[in-house]
Design an enzyme around this catalytic site. Sequence first.
Site, PDB file in Angstrom:
ATOM      1  N   LYS A 192       5.174   9.740 -12.084  1.00  0.00           N
ATOM      2  CA  LYS A 192       4.247   8.885 -11.352  1.00  0.00           C
ATOM      3  C   LYS A 192       4.077   9.457  -9.953  1.00  0.00           C
ATOM      4  O   LYS A 192       5.023   9.994  -9.370  1.00  0.00           O
ATOM      5  CB  LYS A 192       4.785   7.449 -11.242  1.00  0.00           C
ATOM      6  N   GLU A 239       4.388  -6.627   0.813  1.00  0.00           N
ATOM      7  CA  GLU A 239       5.593  -6.046   0.210  1.00  0.00           C
ATOM      8  C   GLU A 239       6.764  -5.995   1.184  1.00  0.00           C
ATOM      9  O   GLU A 239       6.755  -5.206   2.137  1.00  0.00           O
ATOM     10  CB  GLU A 239       5.292  -4.642  -0.328  1.00  0.00           C
TER      11      GLU A 239
END
Length: 446
Positions: A192, A239
Site C-alpha cells: 500500500k 484522526e
Amino acid sequence: MPSLDPAAGAELPGRIRVRSEAVDVTGDLLARIPDEVDPRDVVTWLREGDGMVGWGRAALVRTHGPDRFAQAEAWWDRLRTVAEVEDGVRVAGSGLVAFGSFAFAPGSADRSVLTVPRVLIGRRDGMAWVTRVVVDDEPWPSDHPAQMLARTNPRLGELDPLVETEGTVPAARWPEVVGRAVGRIEAGEVDKVVLARDVRVRHREGHAVRVAPVLERLERRYAATWTFAVDGLLGATPEMLVRLQDGRVRSRVLAGTIRRGAHPQHAAPQVSHEHPVDPRLRLVSSEKDLEEHAYAVRSVAEALAPHCTELQVPATPYVLELPDVYHLATDLTGRRADGATSLSLAAALHPSAAVCGTPTEKAAAVITELEGMDRGRYSGPVGWLDGDGDGDWCIALRCGELAPDRGSMRIFAGGGIVAASDPDAELAETEVKLTAMRHALGLLES
C-alpha cells in the site's frame, strides 16, 4: 541526549514564568484572537467548541532530519527546568504547554516546530482559564485577564479575497500518478502507498492571509474534528494519532473513505435499484477500503505495543460520519508501560500506514518519486503537550500551510492506494477531502 542543530533557531530563555488563572469565558474562543497578530503565531486546538487558542511566542525550537522529534523533546526537557509555573487550574492544558507540528519526511526542507505561546485561553468540561507567559525579567502584563477576554475580533467573520491555482501535479494528471502507484503494487514492490497532492491559494491583493476566520469556519462546520493551528499550519483533522492522559493511551485510525451521497463504482455491491444501499454499508463492504484500513490499524498496533499494556484492538472498524465523507475508523486503547511522553509516542507512531503505506521505507520511497513535492508538515504529527508529558497529537490532515510570505498557502489531500484502487476514483476522493479547506477559505459556496 540529542543535540540541537545550531541553525534550528532554538529560543531557550534563561527563565520562563507561567501563570494559569481560572476565568469565565463564554462564546467562541476564536473571537479572542487579535486580528493584528502574526498569523504564524496563532495556536489552536479545538473540538466541539472547547479546547485552547493562543498567540504570541515566548519560546520556540525548530528541528529537522531523522532526530527532529528527539531534538524537540530535548529542548522541551531543558525548558521545563527553567520554568516557574503557577497553575491555579490544574486541568489538561493548563500550566506550561507547548504546541507542535512536525514534518512528514526527515528530509523535508520545512522545519518542525515546538512553540510556547505568550497567551493561551482554554476551556474544558465547564472550566475555563487563561495562561500567560513572560520570559527572563519581563514584567507581568498590566491588564487583568478579564479585560483581555472582554475584547473580541470584529473581523472574525470577514474572509480574505483568495484565488486558487493548480498545485505541483495538476488534477488532470493525478489518475496517471495513481496508475503508476498501482503498477508498483501489482509488481510486488509495496502493499500500500498513500499519495497526496497540493493546490495553491493566494491572496488577491498580496496581503497576509488571516487565519482566525478560516479556523472559525472549520470549527463551525467540522466541530467533531480537531481544529488546529501551529506556526502557519491550520486545518481540521479527524484522526487522533495518540492521546496520553493520566497514563491512558488512545489512538484513532482512519483509512477508507466514501463521499456522502456518492456512489463510487469500486465500492458498490450488487443491489436492487429499488432498494438503495446506505453509503455506510457500501463503505464497510468495499474490499479496497477494508484492505487499506487493515494495513493502517496493524501499523499503529505494532508501534504502540512496546509502550503499552492492556492494548485493545477492535476486530472490526466502525463508520465515522463527517459533513462531507464517511471514514472507516478504529479506536485503539491501552495503558502506558514506560516513561514515554505523548510526543515520543507520536514519534513512535509516525509515519503510520494511514499516511505512508506498507512496508514503510519502500512506500516512503515511492511517495518521494511519484508525488513530486515536499509535503512539509502535511500528514505529520500536530498537537500539544504539557509539563508532565501528557497531551494530544493528531495527524495533520484536511489542512493548509502558509508560505513564509503569509500571503499564499498550499492545501493538501491524499488517499491510500492499494491494488484495487481506481485512479479516477482516487482523484475524486482527493477533491472531496479538499472540500474542508476550500470551504473554510471561502473558495466554495456555503
